[in-house]
Scaffold this active site. Structure first.
Site, short mmCIF file in Angstrom:
data_model
loop_
_atom_site.label_atom_id
_atom_site.label_comp_id
_atom_site.label_asym_id
_atom_site.label_seq_id
_atom_site.Cartn_x
_atom_site.Cartn_y
_atom_site.Cartn_z
N GLU A 156 -14.92 7.71 -40.90
CA GLU A 156 -15.45 8.92 -41.57
C GLU A 156 -15.74 10.12 -40.46
OE1 GLU A 156 -19.30 8.25 -43.19
OE2 GLU A 156 -19.67 6.49 -41.88
N THR A 170 -11.26 1.38 -40.55
CA THR A 170 -12.50 0.97 -40.47
C THR A 170 -12.52 -0.35 -41.09
OG1 THR A 170 -14.73 0.98 -41.48
CG2 THR A 170 -13.14 2.18 -42.82
N ASP A 175 -14.85 -1.64 -42.51
CA ASP A 175 -15.70 -1.48 -43.77
C ASP A 175 -14.97 -1.23 -45.24
OD1 ASP A 175 -17.79 -2.12 -42.02
OD2 ASP A 175 -18.51 -0.17 -42.56
N ARG A 186 -30.11 -26.85 -46.49
CA ARG A 186 -30.53 -25.78 -46.24
C ARG A 186 -30.13 -24.38 -46.78
NH1 ARG A 186 -30.36 -26.82 -39.33
NH2 ARG A 186 -32.42 -27.28 -39.39
N ARG A 245 -21.79 -0.68 -43.85
CA ARG A 245 -22.93 0.25 -43.74
C ARG A 245 -23.16 0.84 -45.00
NH1 ARG A 245 -24.73 3.59 -39.55
NH2 ARG A 245 -23.11 2.88 -37.91
N GLU A 273 -24.89 -5.80 -43.97
CA GLU A 273 -25.95 -5.18 -42.94
C GLU A 273 -26.78 -4.05 -43.75
OE1 GLU A 273 -24.09 -3.61 -39.58
OE2 GLU A 273 -22.76 -2.46 -40.79
N HIS A 305 -20.44 -8.25 -34.12
CA HIS A 305 -19.03 -7.75 -33.73
C HIS A 305 -17.83 -8.80 -33.62
CE1 HIS A 305 -21.78 -4.71 -32.73
NE2 HIS A 305 -20.91 -3.73 -32.72
N GLN A 309 -16.76 -10.05 -36.11
CA GLN A 309 -15.95 -9.38 -37.02
C GLN A 309 -14.79 -8.32 -36.74
OE1 GLN A 309 -18.75 -8.57 -40.76
NE2 GLN A 309 -19.99 -8.78 -38.83
N ARG A 310 -15.23 -7.61 -35.58
CA ARG A 310 -14.17 -6.62 -35.11
C ARG A 310 -13.21 -7.12 -34.22
NH1 ARG A 310 -18.12 -1.73 -34.88
NH2 ARG A 310 -17.47 -1.68 -32.87
O1 F6P Z 1 -18.11 1.55 -39.00
C1 F6P Z 1 -17.82 0.12 -38.75
C2 F6P Z 1 -18.92 -0.53 -38.02
O2 F6P Z 1 -18.38 -1.82 -37.78
C3 F6P Z 1 -20.11 -0.72 -39.14
O3 F6P Z 1 -19.83 -1.73 -40.21
C4 F6P Z 1 -21.21 -1.09 -38.33
O4 F6P Z 1 -22.46 -0.66 -38.95
C5 F6P Z 1 -20.83 0.00 -37.12
O5 F6P Z 1 -19.63 -0.04 -37.15
C6 F6P Z 1 -21.42 -0.70 -35.97
O6 F6P Z 1 -21.34 0.10 -34.92
P1 F6P Z 1 -21.38 -0.36 -33.32
O7 F6P Z 1 -20.30 -0.87 -32.85
O8 F6P Z 1 -21.50 1.08 -32.75
O9 F6P Z 1 -22.71 -1.03 -33.18
#
Ligand code: F6P
Length: 344
Positions: free
Chosen positions: A104, A126, A128, A163, A172, A223, A274, A276-277
């Site tokens: 975005e 993204t 997301d 648990r 986000r 989150e 992170h 996840q990325r």
């Molecule tokens: O926009 C993608 C995203 O991974 C969101 O899910 C998350 O809130 C944000 O980026 C985290 O950003 P940064 O890597 O700057 O901490």
């Protein structure tokens, strides 16, 4: 034609696949030259550029991250005349058109530049998956798989120790990752930004499940999930990025404490963050990223500017950049209803 490429915002598995596709189709099919700007719009502002060729982009298809680097730089921050600064670099480098790959914010800058007459074709990105105008963004499938694998793993440890395990995932504005990975991983509660939660109801649902003989539970939370007013929980860290977005993360810490105190069930939380990325994109994301890259070059070659490539159904289409910048695409309530069948 000389095409400038950049990757902006949070990185995302599949970015390198787009870069490779732009270079291979741009150079080999259309005879263009390609320039990569380093670190998103920051590289355009400082004219930090490298020539991209099929040779120096070979082997990057399965690589996570972005070989160009990324940042959340906003050329219009404060009173800055972003358009003038960007134009100066484009003229110096002899760039005819820019292909920004971003979410975005990066595409928001692209939309503004395009409105000022700069030739742009956007590529949506993204994990997301909340960008309007496209059914899916690459990176999402990879993130969902990583989260599902993690949920499978916490399942066995939750079961061994009787648990409640709270797993926080990214998201986000929208809970796409939470809903998809929560459904795939068999979560007992899924909390997303679109549905503000009531902590009492969450605990009640866990109690119901445990009173029916189950000894453990999995809670998946975005989150960006927010409690309904009045519960006193908060997710805000106070930090903001160059586009004014609050840095999220940590709702799982609060949930761990609240659930354990209210139910008496031993509770642990895991924030995937992170992880996840990172790493290699799934086959689905590599294919989607490749299709986006090839289509972006086709649009550029035709002089069809001011658009973003997008997935609609099974087709790759072009939509006006402005369409990507409307409200975020939220979780379909019908999908959430299906997920809810398995709650508690
Ligand atoms: O926009 C993608 C995203 O991974 C969101 O899910 C998350 O809130 C944000 O980026 C985290 O950003 P940064 O890597 O700057 O901490």
């Amino acid at each position: 034609m000389r095409i400038g490429v950049l990757t902006g915002g949070g990185d995302c598995p599949g970015l390198n696949a787009v870069i490779r596709a732009i270079v291979r189709s741009g150079v080999n099919r259309h005879g263009h030259s390609i320039v990569g700007f380093r670190y998103g719009w920051a590289g355009v502002l400082s004219d930090n550029a490298i020539e991209l060729t099929p040779q120096n982009t070979a082997g990057i298809l399965p690589r996570g991250g972005t070989i160009l680097g990324s940042s959340r730089t906003n050329p219009y921050k404060g009173d800055a005349n972003g358009t003038e600064a960007v134009r100066a670099t484009l003229e110096r480098e002899g760039i005819d058109i820019v292909i920004p790959i971003g979410g975005e914010d990066t595409l928001g800058v692209a939309g503004r530049l395009s409105g000022d007459g700069v030739p742009i074709v956007g590529v949506p990105k993204t994990i997301d998956n909340d960008l309007a105008g496209t059914d899916y963004t690459f990176g999402f499938d990879t993130a969902v798989q990583i989260c599902t694998d993690a949920i499978d793993r916490v399942h066995t440890t939750a079961e061994s120790h009787n648990r409640v395990l709270v797993v926080e995932v990214m998201g986000r504005h929208a809970g796409h990752i939470a809903v998809h990975s929560g459904m795939a991983g068999g979560a007992d509660v899924i909390l997303i930004p679109e549905r503000p939660f009531d902590i009492d109801q969450v605990c009640e649902s866990l109690r119901r499940r445990h009173s029916s003989g189950r000894t453990f539970s999995i809670v998946v939370v975005s989150e960006g999930a927010v409690p309904r007013d009045g519960t006193g929980l908060t997710t805000v860290s106070g930090e903001k990025d160059a586009f004014g977005h609050e840095r999220l993360g940590g709702i799982a810490v609060t949930l761990e404490k609240e659930i354990e105190e209210r139910t008496g069930y031993e509770t642990r939380m895991t924030i995937l963050g992170h992880v996840q990325r990172g790493g290699t994109p799934t086959a689905y994301d590599r294919v989607l990223a490749t299709r986006f890259g090839v289509e972006a070059v086709a649009a550029a070659t035709e002089g069809d500017f001011g658009n973003m490539v997008a997935l609609r159904g099974r087709d790759i289409i072009r939509v006006p950049l402005a369409e990507a910048l409307t409200e975020p695409k939220l979780v379909d309530p019908r999908l959430f209803d299906t997920a809810e069948v398995f709650f508690g």
